[in-house]
Design a protein around this motif. Sequence first.
Motif, PDB file in Angstrom:
ATOM      1  N   LEU A  23      44.471  41.486  35.218  1.00  0.00           N
ATOM      2  CA  LEU A  23      45.248  40.387  34.644  1.00  0.00           C
ATOM      3  C   LEU A  23      44.393  39.149  34.362  1.00  0.00           C
ATOM      4  CD1 LEU A  23      48.454  40.669  36.871  1.00  0.00           C
ATOM      5  CD2 LEU A  23      48.143  41.504  34.526  1.00  0.00           C
ATOM      6  N   ASP A  24      43.183  39.092  34.919  1.00  0.00           N
ATOM      7  CA  ASP A  24      42.247  37.998  34.676  1.00  0.00           C
ATOM      8  C   ASP A  24      42.874  36.635  35.002  1.00  0.00           C
ATOM      9  OD1 ASP A  24      39.684  37.236  34.057  1.00  0.00           O
ATOM     10  OD2 ASP A  24      40.080  37.038  31.904  1.00  0.00           O
ATOM     11  N   LEU A  25      43.554  36.563  36.140  1.00  0.00           N
ATOM     12  CA  LEU A  25      44.293  35.359  36.519  1.00  0.00           C
ATOM     13  C   LEU A  25      43.449  34.090  36.615  1.00  0.00           C
ATOM     14  CD1 LEU A  25      46.606  37.000  39.200  1.00  0.00           C
ATOM     15  CD2 LEU A  25      47.233  36.304  36.874  1.00  0.00           C
ATOM     16  N   PRO A  26      42.246  34.140  37.232  1.00  0.00           N
ATOM     17  CA  PRO A  26      41.460  32.896  37.323  1.00  0.00           C
ATOM     18  C   PRO A  26      41.083  32.311  35.958  1.00  0.00           C
ATOM     19  CG  PRO A  26      40.659  34.494  38.923  1.00  0.00           C
ATOM     20  CD  PRO A  26      41.629  35.218  38.009  1.00  0.00           C
ATOM     21  N   GLU A  27      40.955  33.143  34.940  1.00  0.00           N
ATOM     22  CA  GLU A  27      40.646  32.642  33.609  1.00  0.00           C
ATOM     23  C   GLU A  27      41.876  32.041  32.928  1.00  0.00           C
ATOM     24  OE1 GLU A  27      37.623  32.416  32.135  1.00  0.00           O
ATOM     25  OE2 GLU A  27      36.888  33.080  34.096  1.00  0.00           O
ATOM     26  N   LYS A  28      43.030  32.551  33.245  1.00  0.00           N
ATOM     27  CA  LYS A  28      44.275  32.089  32.612  1.00  0.00           C
ATOM     28  C   LYS A  28      44.897  30.896  33.322  1.00  0.00           C
ATOM     29  CE  LYS A  28      45.431  36.709  30.982  1.00  0.00           C
ATOM     30  NZ  LYS A  28      46.265  37.880  31.206  1.00  0.00           N
ATOM     31  N   PRO A  76      43.931  27.765  35.927  1.00  0.00           N
ATOM     32  CA  PRO A  76      42.927  27.006  36.690  1.00  0.00           C
ATOM     33  C   PRO A  76      43.308  26.906  38.171  1.00  0.00           C
ATOM     34  CG  PRO A  76      43.494  25.860  34.672  1.00  0.00           C
ATOM     35  CD  PRO A  76      44.464  27.012  34.808  1.00  0.00           C
ATOM     36  N   GLY A  77      42.314  27.105  39.028  1.00  0.00           N
ATOM     37  CA  GLY A  77      42.532  26.995  40.469  1.00  0.00           C
ATOM     38  C   GLY A  77      42.934  28.285  41.151  1.00  0.00           C
ATOM     39  N   VAL A  78      43.328  29.284  40.367  1.00  0.00           N
ATOM     40  CA  VAL A  78      43.733  30.565  40.943  1.00  0.00           C
ATOM     41  C   VAL A  78      42.492  31.325  41.388  1.00  0.00           C
ATOM     42  CG1 VAL A  78      44.751  32.825  40.419  1.00  0.00           C
ATOM     43  CG2 VAL A  78      45.915  30.731  39.722  1.00  0.00           C
ATOM     44  N   LYS A  79      42.572  31.899  42.584  1.00  0.00           N
ATOM     45  CA  LYS A  79      41.464  32.682  43.136  1.00  0.00           C
ATOM     46  C   LYS A  79      42.001  34.023  43.603  1.00  0.00           C
ATOM     47  CE  LYS A  79      39.864  28.466  45.207  1.00  0.00           C
ATOM     48  NZ  LYS A  79      39.713  27.817  46.489  1.00  0.00           N
ATOM     49  N   VAL A  80      41.185  35.065  43.456  1.00  0.00           N
ATOM     50  CA  VAL A  80      41.508  36.402  43.947  1.00  0.00           C
ATOM     51  C   VAL A  80      40.305  36.871  44.748  1.00  0.00           C
ATOM     52  CG1 VAL A  80      42.092  38.787  43.331  1.00  0.00           C
ATOM     53  CG2 VAL A  80      42.932  36.885  41.913  1.00  0.00           C
ATOM     54  N   SER A  81      40.551  37.317  45.976  1.00  0.00           N
ATOM     55  CA  SER A  81      39.455  37.754  46.843  1.00  0.00           C
ATOM     56  C   SER A  81      39.322  39.269  46.822  1.00  0.00           C
ATOM     57  CB  SER A  81      39.719  37.300  48.279  1.00  0.00           C
ATOM     58  OG  SER A  81      40.698  38.133  48.884  1.00  0.00           O
ATOM     59  N   PRO A  82      38.195  39.783  47.318  1.00  0.00           N
ATOM     60  CA  PRO A  82      38.082  41.235  47.520  1.00  0.00           C
ATOM     61  C   PRO A  82      38.902  41.654  48.739  1.00  0.00           C
ATOM     62  CG  PRO A  82      36.040  40.132  48.148  1.00  0.00           C
ATOM     63  CD  PRO A  82      36.950  39.079  47.583  1.00  0.00           C
ATOM     64  N   ILE A  83      39.059  42.944  48.923  1.00  0.00           N
ATOM     65  CA  ILE A  83      39.801  43.466  50.081  1.00  0.00           C
ATOM     66  C   ILE A  83      39.009  43.211  51.360  1.00  0.00           C
ATOM     67  CG2 ILE A  83      40.609  45.590  51.212  1.00  0.00           C
ATOM     68  CD1 ILE A  83      41.372  46.612  48.410  1.00  0.00           C
ATOM     69  N   ASP A  89      40.708  44.987  58.442  1.00  0.00           N
ATOM     70  CA  ASP A  89      40.977  44.452  59.771  1.00  0.00           C
ATOM     71  C   ASP A  89      41.527  45.575  60.643  1.00  0.00           C
ATOM     72  OD1 ASP A  89      41.473  42.668  61.916  1.00  0.00           O
ATOM     73  OD2 ASP A  89      42.050  41.083  60.517  1.00  0.00           O
ATOM     74  N   THR A  90      41.749  45.304  61.910  1.00  0.00           N
ATOM     75  CA  THR A  90      42.239  46.333  62.835  1.00  0.00           C
ATOM     76  C   THR A  90      43.670  46.764  62.520  1.00  0.00           C
ATOM     77  OG1 THR A  90      42.918  44.607  64.386  1.00  0.00           O
ATOM     78  CG2 THR A  90      40.735  45.590  64.714  1.00  0.00           C
ATOM     79  N   TRP A  91      44.472  45.895  61.981  1.00  0.00           N
ATOM     80  CA  TRP A  91      45.885  46.189  61.690  1.00  0.00           C
ATOM     81  C   TRP A  91      46.083  46.844  60.327  1.00  0.00           C
ATOM     82  CZ3 TRP A  91      47.552  44.004  57.275  1.00  0.00           C
ATOM     83  CH2 TRP A  91      46.856  42.887  56.810  1.00  0.00           C
ATOM     84  N   GLY A  92      45.080  46.649  59.428  1.00  0.00           N
ATOM     85  CA  GLY A  92      45.183  47.157  58.056  1.00  0.00           C
ATOM     86  C   GLY A  92      44.214  46.415  57.168  1.00  0.00           C
ATOM     87  N   ASN A  93      44.516  46.379  55.883  1.00  0.00           N
ATOM     88  CA  ASN A  93      43.639  45.735  54.906  1.00  0.00           C
ATOM     89  C   ASN A  93      44.441  44.758  54.056  1.00  0.00           C
ATOM     90  OD1 ASN A  93      41.532  47.491  55.755  1.00  0.00           O
ATOM     91  ND2 ASN A  93      42.369  49.082  54.435  1.00  0.00           N
ATOM     92  N   GLU A  94      43.734  43.757  53.505  1.00  0.00           N
ATOM     93  CA  GLU A  94      44.412  42.774  52.668  1.00  0.00           C
ATOM     94  C   GLU A  94      43.424  42.104  51.728  1.00  0.00           C
ATOM     95  OE1 GLU A  94      46.133  39.437  54.793  1.00  0.00           O
ATOM     96  OE2 GLU A  94      44.384  39.272  56.080  1.00  0.00           O
ATOM     97  N   PHE A  95      43.975  41.512  50.681  1.00  0.00           N
ATOM     98  CA  PHE A  95      43.214  40.595  49.840  1.00  0.00           C
ATOM     99  C   PHE A  95      44.087  39.373  49.625  1.00  0.00           C
ATOM    100  CE2 PHE A  95      45.447  43.143  46.654  1.00  0.00           C
ATOM    101  CZ  PHE A  95      45.832  42.214  45.701  1.00  0.00           C
ATOM    102  N   PHE A  96      43.503  38.335  49.048  1.00  0.00           N
ATOM    103  CA  PHE A  96      44.193  37.058  48.924  1.00  0.00           C
ATOM    104  C   PHE A  96      44.255  36.599  47.476  1.00  0.00           C
ATOM    105  CE2 PHE A  96      41.840  37.167  52.932  1.00  0.00           C
ATOM    106  CZ  PHE A  96      42.883  37.101  53.831  1.00  0.00           C
ATOM    107  N   ILE A  97      45.336  35.927  47.160  1.00  0.00           N
ATOM    108  CA  ILE A  97      45.490  35.250  45.869  1.00  0.00           C
ATOM    109  C   ILE A  97      45.954  33.827  46.172  1.00  0.00           C
ATOM    110  CG2 ILE A  97      46.705  35.168  43.660  1.00  0.00           C
ATOM    111  CD1 ILE A  97      47.336  38.144  43.994  1.00  0.00           C
ATOM    112  N   HIS A  98      45.282  32.851  45.594  1.00  0.00           N
ATOM    113  CA  HIS A  98      45.765  31.471  45.632  1.00  0.00           C
ATOM    114  C   HIS A  98      46.501  31.223  44.327  1.00  0.00           C
ATOM    115  CE1 HIS A  98      42.532  31.101  48.629  1.00  0.00           C
ATOM    116  NE2 HIS A  98      43.247  30.099  49.101  1.00  0.00           N
ATOM    117  N   ASP A  99      47.764  30.806  44.395  1.00  0.00           N
ATOM    118  CA  ASP A  99      48.523  30.544  43.173  1.00  0.00           C
ATOM    119  C   ASP A  99      48.121  29.190  42.589  1.00  0.00           C
ATOM    120  OD1 ASP A  99      50.101  28.466  44.296  1.00  0.00           O
ATOM    121  OD2 ASP A  99      51.991  29.517  43.980  1.00  0.00           O
ATOM    122  N   PRO A 100      48.667  28.794  41.435  1.00  0.00           N
ATOM    123  CA  PRO A 100      48.246  27.534  40.801  1.00  0.00           C
ATOM    124  C   PRO A 100      48.482  26.280  41.643  1.00  0.00           C
ATOM    125  CG  PRO A 100      49.361  28.908  39.197  1.00  0.00           C
ATOM    126  CD  PRO A 100      49.541  29.575  40.544  1.00  0.00           C
ATOM    127  N   ALA A 101      49.406  26.319  42.601  1.00  0.00           N
ATOM    128  CA  ALA A 101      49.660  25.161  43.455  1.00  0.00           C
ATOM    129  C   ALA A 101      48.863  25.216  44.751  1.00  0.00           C
ATOM    130  CB  ALA A 101      51.156  25.066  43.779  1.00  0.00           C
TER     131      ALA A 101
END
Length: 122
Positions: A82-87, A89-96, A99-111
């Motif tokens: 979706l190329d969110l950081p380009e569309k 500003p301020g949006v970030k997407v991390s790699p996976i 962790d011991t409980w499972g796996n996750e990645f992060f997205i920071h929304d525009p706010a």
Amino acid sequence: MIQPGKSIRTFIGAKNFEESCRFYETLEFQLNHHGKGFAYVSISPEIGFYLQDYYVKSWCENSMVFLEVEDLEAYLEKIISLDLPEKFPGVKVSPIRKDTWGNEFFIHDPAGVLWHIGQFTP
């Protein structure tokens, strides 16, 4: 318990309400507007949150939402496409992150709201 609940929904703020609406629509969430500056945003009939045209930097940047998905790798691939950081500003997407409980990645929304997208280890 007095009565079983039917759902639980958080409220999150938007620095720019129209931009946040476009962001969540890009993520293929459904927006149901309930008046000016207020919408119920859902990913399925049972799972959603309220987006409001209200912004306090310290509140938004300290808000977190966890979304559990069935296939984390496929979900991240879709998010990356979706190329969110380009569309947005301020949006970030991390790699996976593993962790011991499972796996996750992060997205920071525009706010600045931090989304944890995760999959629990059986």
